[in-house]
Design an enzyme around this catalytic site. Structure first.
Site, PDB file in Angstrom:
ATOM      1  N   SER A  42      66.456   5.391   4.629  1.00 11.92           N
ATOM      2  CA  SER A  42      66.328   5.082   5.985  1.00 11.92           C
ATOM      3  C   SER A  42      67.619   4.995   7.018  1.00 11.92           C
ATOM      4  CB  SER A  42      65.190   3.652   6.307  1.00 11.92           C
ATOM      5  OG  SER A  42      66.139   2.562   5.959  1.00 11.92           O
TER       6      SER A  42
ATOM      7  N   LYS B  89      68.222  -2.493   9.611  1.00  6.97           N
ATOM      8  CA  LYS B  89      67.813  -1.366  10.665  1.00  6.97           C
ATOM      9  C   LYS B  89      68.601  -1.608  11.832  1.00  6.97           C
ATOM     10  CE  LYS B  89      64.215   0.628   8.674  1.00  6.97           C
ATOM     11  NZ  LYS B  89      64.472   0.169   7.431  1.00  6.97           N
TER      12      LYS B  89
END
Length: 204
Positions: free
Chosen positions: A131, A170
């Protein structure tokens, strides 16, 4: 074992077998699913009993924070096996190394379990998943983060998601009254959640 119910013994056996097979501990949901227990709160109650018997230790800040107290090997002795690049599930086993690095994947994000390094302001995470590849953070990489509880929009942070009981790496954005956790991967969708569900653990 004396004074343990059948269920408690089954949970203890499952934790031991899971560690043998995976080299990292199960989550509460792993235990619930494997043993057919009605809810995570029932699992949590029985884990508290095992803690009271000093059979396990738990770190409730991470999703895989269960350790067998009497488990033989490096985790209890303070050594690090040569076949691993990270320590086994104790924060003080190898103070010169990065710390815990076993991870799970969830919702197409890199979900992490960590322990702090000897330096008080930093900790390390080993990433599994893709990711964050646009930031050159690849599957299996170890990232060092500054331990802090605040961030600004656009910062890359390790975030503890309280409801999901997991940590994810993130980019952080607070917008329109909610949090957007943005992968650095154009093929992946962001995670949206409310601010109360978010706890910042560290900044990259």
């Amino acid at each position: 074992m004396k004074d343990l119910s059948r269920r408690q013994q089954a949970i203890l056996d499952f934790i031991e077998n899971f560690l043998d097979e995976n080299d990292y501990p199960p989550t509460i949901r792993d235990i619930q699913a494997e043993l057919g227990i009605s809810s995570t709160s029932v699992v949590d109650y029985n884990l508290k009993v095992l803690e009271a018997h000093n059979l396990i230790r738990r770190n409730r800040n991470i999703s895989r924070g269960i350790e067998l107290v009497n488990r033989a090997g490096a985790a209890q002795s303070g050594g690090c096996p040569d076949r691993r690049t990270d320590c086994r599930w104790t924060s003080d086993s190898c103070p010169r190394r990065a710390g815990r690095g076993r991870v799970q994947r969830s919702r197409s994000s890199s979900v992490l379990s960590s322990s702090r390094m000897a330096a008080p302001i930093s900790f390390a995470l080993r990433v599994k998943g893709h990711s964050m590849v646009d930031l050159l953070i690849n599957d299996g990489d170890v990232v060092l983060l500054k331990h802090q509880a605040t961030c600004e929009n656009g910062d890359t942070v390790a975030v503890w998601l309280r409801d999901e009981k997991e940590t994810t790496l993130k980019k952080f954005y607070y917008e329109n009254g909610r949090v957007r956790l943005q992968p650095a991967n154009v093929t992946m969708e962001p995670i949206y959640t409310n601010l109360e569900n978010v706890e910042i653990q560290g900044n990259w």
